[in-house]
Scaffold this active site. Structure first.
Site, short mmCIF file in Angstrom:
data_model
loop_
_atom_site.label_atom_id
_atom_site.label_comp_id
_atom_site.label_asym_id
_atom_site.label_seq_id
_atom_site.Cartn_x
_atom_site.Cartn_y
_atom_site.Cartn_z
N HIS A 72 0.76 -1.25 -0.14
CA HIS A 72 0.03 0.00 -0.01
C HIS A 72 0.96 1.18 -0.12
O HIS A 72 1.74 1.68 1.00
CB HIS A 72 -1.00 0.05 1.20
N TYR A 201 -9.23 5.64 6.65
CA TYR A 201 -9.67 6.21 8.01
C TYR A 201 -10.68 7.19 8.13
O TYR A 201 -10.65 8.28 7.36
CB TYR A 201 -8.26 6.64 8.64
N PRO A 293 -4.64 0.90 18.46
CA PRO A 293 -4.52 0.16 17.13
C PRO A 293 -4.39 1.40 15.98
O PRO A 293 -3.87 1.13 14.85
CB PRO A 293 -5.52 -0.59 16.90
N LYS A 297 0.76 0.13 14.76
CA LYS A 297 2.22 0.58 15.24
C LYS A 297 2.52 -0.97 16.24
O LYS A 297 3.72 -1.12 16.34
CB LYS A 297 2.38 1.66 15.94
N TYR A 385 3.85 6.99 9.30
CA TYR A 385 2.94 5.91 8.88
C TYR A 385 3.57 4.71 8.38
O TYR A 385 3.65 3.47 8.68
CB TYR A 385 1.82 6.36 8.00
C1 LIG Z 1 -7.57 -6.08 17.26
C2 LIG Z 1 -6.13 -5.81 17.18
C3 LIG Z 1 -5.79 -5.37 16.07
C4 LIG Z 1 -4.28 -4.76 15.99
N1 LIG Z 1 -3.97 -4.17 14.71
C5 LIG Z 1 -2.57 -4.03 14.61
C6 LIG Z 1 -2.09 -3.54 13.33
O1 LIG Z 1 -2.75 -3.42 12.47
N2 LIG Z 1 -0.61 -3.35 13.28
C7 LIG Z 1 0.03 -3.56 14.39
O2 LIG Z 1 1.32 -3.37 14.31
N3 LIG Z 1 -0.30 -4.06 15.55
C8 LIG Z 1 -1.55 -4.35 15.63
N4 LIG Z 1 -2.09 -4.91 17.06
C9 LIG Z 1 -1.24 -4.87 18.16
C10 LIG Z 1 -0.40 -6.45 17.94
O3 LIG Z 1 -1.37 -7.24 17.54
C11 LIG Z 1 0.28 -6.48 19.03
O4 LIG Z 1 1.32 -5.16 19.34
C12 LIG Z 1 1.57 -7.63 18.88
O5 LIG Z 1 0.86 -8.94 18.90
C13 LIG Z 1 2.51 -7.45 20.00
O6 LIG Z 1 3.33 -8.73 19.88
P1 LIG Z 1 3.92 -9.29 21.34
O7 LIG Z 1 4.87 -10.56 20.80
O8 LIG Z 1 4.48 -8.40 21.89
O9 LIG Z 1 2.90 -9.62 22.17
P2 LIG Z 1 1.77 -10.70 21.85
O10 LIG Z 1 1.42 -11.00 20.54
O11 LIG Z 1 0.51 -10.49 22.91
O12 LIG Z 1 2.51 -12.41 22.33
C14 LIG Z 1 2.63 -12.39 23.92
C15 LIG Z 1 2.75 -13.97 23.77
O13 LIG Z 1 3.22 -14.31 25.27
C16 LIG Z 1 2.08 -15.44 25.58
N5 LIG Z 1 2.11 -15.35 27.18
C17 LIG Z 1 1.47 -14.30 27.91
N6 LIG Z 1 1.80 -14.68 28.99
C18 LIG Z 1 2.36 -15.80 29.24
C19 LIG Z 1 2.90 -16.50 30.43
N7 LIG Z 1 2.75 -16.24 31.74
N8 LIG Z 1 3.72 -17.89 30.00
C20 LIG Z 1 3.92 -18.07 28.77
N9 LIG Z 1 3.49 -17.17 27.83
C21 LIG Z 1 2.79 -16.14 27.96
C22 LIG Z 1 0.93 -15.17 25.03
O14 LIG Z 1 -0.10 -16.34 25.01
C23 LIG Z 1 1.29 -14.61 23.74
O15 LIG Z 1 1.47 -15.78 22.75
C24 LIG Z 1 -3.43 -5.18 17.11
C25 LIG Z 1 -4.04 -5.84 18.29
C26 LIG Z 1 -5.40 -6.13 18.27
C27 LIG Z 1 -5.84 -6.27 19.69
#
Ligand SMILES: Cc1cc2nc3c(=O)[nH]c(=O)nc-3n(C[C@H](O)[C@H](O)[C@H](O)COP(=O)(O)OP(=O)(O)OC[C@H]3O[C@@H](n4cnc5c(N)ncnc54)[C@H](O)[C@@H]3O)c2cc1C
Length: 392
Positions: A72, A201, A293, A297, A385
């Site tokens: 995009h 948006y 969201p 980011k 962005y």
């Molecule tokens: C509806 C929605 C839309 C989004 N859209 C966007 C987007 O368009 N672009 C974007 O960049 N971001 C977006 N995000 C945000 C993005 O999904 C998160 O920022 C991203 O998943 C962060 O990754 P992470 O690995 O830090 O955390 P997470 O993806 O939350 O992964 C953490 C992992 O740790 C595990 N865990 C938790 N506690 C424990 C424990 N005690 N022991 C072992 N494992 C554990 C969990 O099960 C999980 O698998 C969106 C989020 C949501 C909810």
């Protein structure tokens, strides 16, 4: 069990870090409380910055995102049904984002981990990092009811906002900053073609709407909703009616309605844990920060954190150079705050706040009008962005 780095959480932060460390010859074990199917199936992010796509290529994970990701080079903003376009490519010297679902990123990371022999232990219960203030931290957990233990040099908490790692930092040193927004996002997935080839948006007097997608045949659409709403109150028909209204007549004829196969409400918050390192514990991704969201980011910040941390561990194990590990919170937070600012700003600009009066609304409309007319304003929007460079 023994590893050099123990990683808690197999989301994007945990698995990108595992690949980075494995590529640097560092032994890692990842502990994840959920099943692999659950982690791969979670419907979340979908917009990848250039730095995230570059990281995937650097790790040899770029084949599918290159083929199937949707490039995009711009986006549309819409004020009370009146749209205007922002051309990222023209404003940022060829910049673009890639639409590619988080679940696809997770499948790529997991498949490559299988092939490379990276150890990811799913369904790990009662994961508990200990002795983090010593040089020999451990992680204990239960696998199939049996108590297990990992000895390591460092622990990285990649376990998201609700994980266990951040809570290990004593309250006396833990520094957090938070903003809760007084609304949520109601999101649906539907097997219908998107109403536009890029994201839209929309700021409407009823509230914000976002037209997004996961593929040319699958739409991801959002509406700002009340935090007291439940998904049961939003039939598909009601959703599409409101979505069409907020996008306006320029797009209504292009909206294909279809049944949703996923519908959920997500609260919006900005959160930063400034203490990204304590003893031998490091935090990365959502464990350390949350963005609303708007601006897409979250996943990208998680990838950026671990790109910095991965290089720091490589310098430590390769040359005994501790400066990268010491400097990690400063470098990561510098970028985190900029992404927090952009997500907060775009949320302020596009949503209806309960306390808004006529003056506030005029300020919003005036700023959007400025963005419509000013190349300088559009360039700043586009630069943020598509994603700031890692060392910005
Ligand atoms: C509806 C929605 C839309 C989004 N859209 C966007 C987007 O368009 N672009 C974007 O960049 N971001 C977006 N995000 C945000 C993005 O999904 C998160 O920022 C991203 O998943 C962060 O990754 P992470 O690995 O830090 O955390 P997470 O993806 O939350 O992964 C953490 C992992 O740790 C595990 N865990 C938790 N506690 C424990 C424990 N005690 N022991 C072992 N494992 C554990 C969990 O099960 C999980 O698998 C969106 C989020 C949501 C909810």
């Amino acid at each position: 069990m023994r590893a050099q780095v123990g990683i808690i959480g197999a989301g994007p932060a945990g698995l990108f870090l595992a690949h980075l460390l494995h590529a640097a010859g560092i032994r890692v074990v990842v502990l994840e409380q959920r099943s692999r199917d659950y982690v791969e199936g979670r419907v979340r992010a979908g917009v990848l910055e250039q730095t995230t796509v570059r990281l995937m290529h650097r790790l040899g994970l770029g084949a599918r995102v290159s083929q199937e990701g949707l490039l995009h080079a711009g986006t549309t903003l819409c004020v009370d049904g009146d749209p205007f376009h922002v051309d990222f490519a023209e404003l940022t010297d060829g910049g673009a984002v890639t639409v590619y679902g988080q679940s696809e990123v997770m499948k790529d990371l997991n498949l490559a981990a299988d092939q490379r022999g990276i150890r990811i232990l799913y369904d790990a219960a009662e994961v508990s990092p200990r002795a983090l203030e010593t040089d020999q931290p451990i992680i204990t957990w239960k696998q199939d009811g049996v108590s297990r233990r990992l000895d390591c040099d460092f622990v990285v908490g990649c376990d998201g906002y609700h994980g266990v790692s951040r809570g290990c930092i004593p309250a006396s040193v833990l520094e957090t900053v938070e903003r809760i927004y007084p609304f949520g996002w109601l999101g649906i997935l539907s097997e219908v073609p998107p109403c536009n080839h890029e994201l839209i948006y929309a700021n409407h007097e009823h509230g914000f709407a976002l037209a997004s997608m996961r593929s040319p045949t699958r739409s991801r659409c959002y509406l700002q909703c009340s935090l007291s709403d439940s998904v049961e109150q939003w039939s598909d028909e009601r959703f599409w009616d409101e979505f069409s209204l907020r996008l306006g007549t320029a797009f209504t004829p292009r909206i294909t309605r279809g049944p949703s196969f996923e519908k959920s409400i997500a609260p919006l918050r900005s959160f930063v844990c400034k203490t990204m390192r304590w003893g031998r514990l490091f935090l990365a991704g959502d464990a350390a920060h949350i963005v609303p969201p708007t601006g897409a980011k979250g996943l990208n910040l998680a990838a950026a954190d671990v790109a910095v941390l991965g290089d720091a561990f490589a310098a430590w194990y390769g040359a005994g150079d501790a400066s990268g590990l010491e400097d990690y919170p400063r470098r990561a937070l510098d970028r985190v705050w900029k992404a927090e600012r952009f997500s907060w700003w775009l949320t302020q600009l596009t949503h209806r706040f309960p306390h808004m009066d006529t003056f506030d609304r005029h300020m919003q409309v005036a700023e959007l009008s400025y963005l419509r007319q000013s190349r300088a304003a559009q360039a700043a929007f586009a630069e943020n962005y598509v994603g700031l460079p890692l060392d910005f």
